[in-house]
Design an enzyme around this catalytic site. Structure first.
Site, mmCIF file in Angstrom:
data_model
loop_
_atom_site.group_PDB
_atom_site.id
_atom_site.type_symbol
_atom_site.label_atom_id
_atom_site.label_comp_id
_atom_site.label_asym_id
_atom_site.label_seq_id
_atom_site.Cartn_x
_atom_site.Cartn_y
_atom_site.Cartn_z
ATOM 1 C CB SER A 25 -0.947 0.213 0.923
ATOM 2 O OG SER A 25 -0.542 0.233 2.860
ATOM 3 C CE LYS A 75 -2.775 1.882 4.336
ATOM 4 N NZ LYS A 75 -1.904 0.614 4.767
#
Length: 277
Positions: A25, A75
């Site tokens: 990600s 993230k």
């Protein structure tokens, strides 16, 4: 136990830690199985007595979500408490302004060409793995995942280039990129809750707010069409008790992030990314 071992233990426990990147990600900034060093003190809700700074837009964090989604996540912070975030065709805006993205942010692009050989040469010179980047070749265009740095290098033999959106492209069936089946390239404007922000229930609210309340603040919270209930008693409004953040992966079209699981409260931040090794 020697003094050096004690010092290392204290540093590890209170100040820094090492984490392994669990997924794709954060490509192309951080790759799967990379190890990263994080600062657990300056930003972490877990070590609030040591906090010396506030999270900033663009910082990369390690955080947890909840007991139903176990593990640690990495993230980039896109939106701070009180900010309004929106996504249109993969492009992020914050408070109405298009966000200036890092060069590592990656999208799948549809690239129309006038000279395929020049495009092919650029791909080879950048050593882009076509298999890992979803390469598809058609008579007048290709589809390929690129980060912003790579995209800016794709400037010869190209007529036009734009983020590929499977939901509005008539060629989606033949392009067939199953890894993008859950991607979210469009999201309506959403205000990130902050401590003291009040929402009212005279109209149906986006479920992302009710999920945050129930998950992080009051598990008895329930939302109806025009009313909310806490511990079975109707309430007309709710005031948030925590600051929240909106997190997104740099690998935008594949990442599972706040577009899917919602806001992350500040006390779930474990530490800020320092460096990879």
């Amino acid at each position: 136990m020697s003094a050096s071992i004690v010092t290392l233990f204290l540093l590890r426990f209170f100040f820094i830690d090492v984490y392994r990147i669990p997924s794709e990600s954060m490509m192309n900034k951080l790759m799967t199985d990379d190890y990263i060093l994080i600062n657990k003190t300056a930003y972490s809700g877990y070590f609030s007595r040591f906090i010396t700074a506030s999270p900033q837009q663009g910082d990369i964090f390690v955080f947890t979500i909840n007991k139903d989604i176990p593990g640690f996540f990495v993230k980039r912070c896109i939106g701070l408490p009180g900010a309004v975030v929106a996504v249109k065709n993969g492009e992020v805006s914050v408070n109405g302004k298009l966000m200036s993205e890092p060069r590592s942010v990656r999208h799948y692009y549809k690239i129309w060409f006038n000279d395929y050989q020049q495009v092919k040469t650029a791909i080879e010179e950048m050593r882009i793995d076509r298999f890992k980047n979803g390469f598809r070749h058609f008579p007048h265009y290709i589809v390929l995942a690129l980060d912003n740095f790579q995209k800016n290098k794709m400037n010869h033999g190209v007529d036009s280039i734009r983020i590929w959106n499977r939901k509005n492209d008539p060629d989606s069936a033949k392009i067939n990129l199953p890894e993008l089946s859950e991607n979210i390239l469009d999201m309506s404007s959403l205000k990130i809750p902050f401590k003291g922000m009040t929402i009212y229930f005279s109209q149906p609210q986006d479920t992302v707010y009710s999920n945050a309340i129930r998950m992080y603040e009051d598990s008895s919270f329930r939302l109806g069409s025009k009313a909310a209930f806490i511990a079975g008693k109707q309430v007309v409004a709710y005031t948030f008790k925590k600051d929240y953040f909106f997190m997104m992966g740099d690998n935008r079209d594949i990442a599972i992030d706040s577009r899917h699981y919602g806001f992350i409260p500040g006390d779930h931040l474990i530490g800020k990314f320092i460096q990879q090794f």
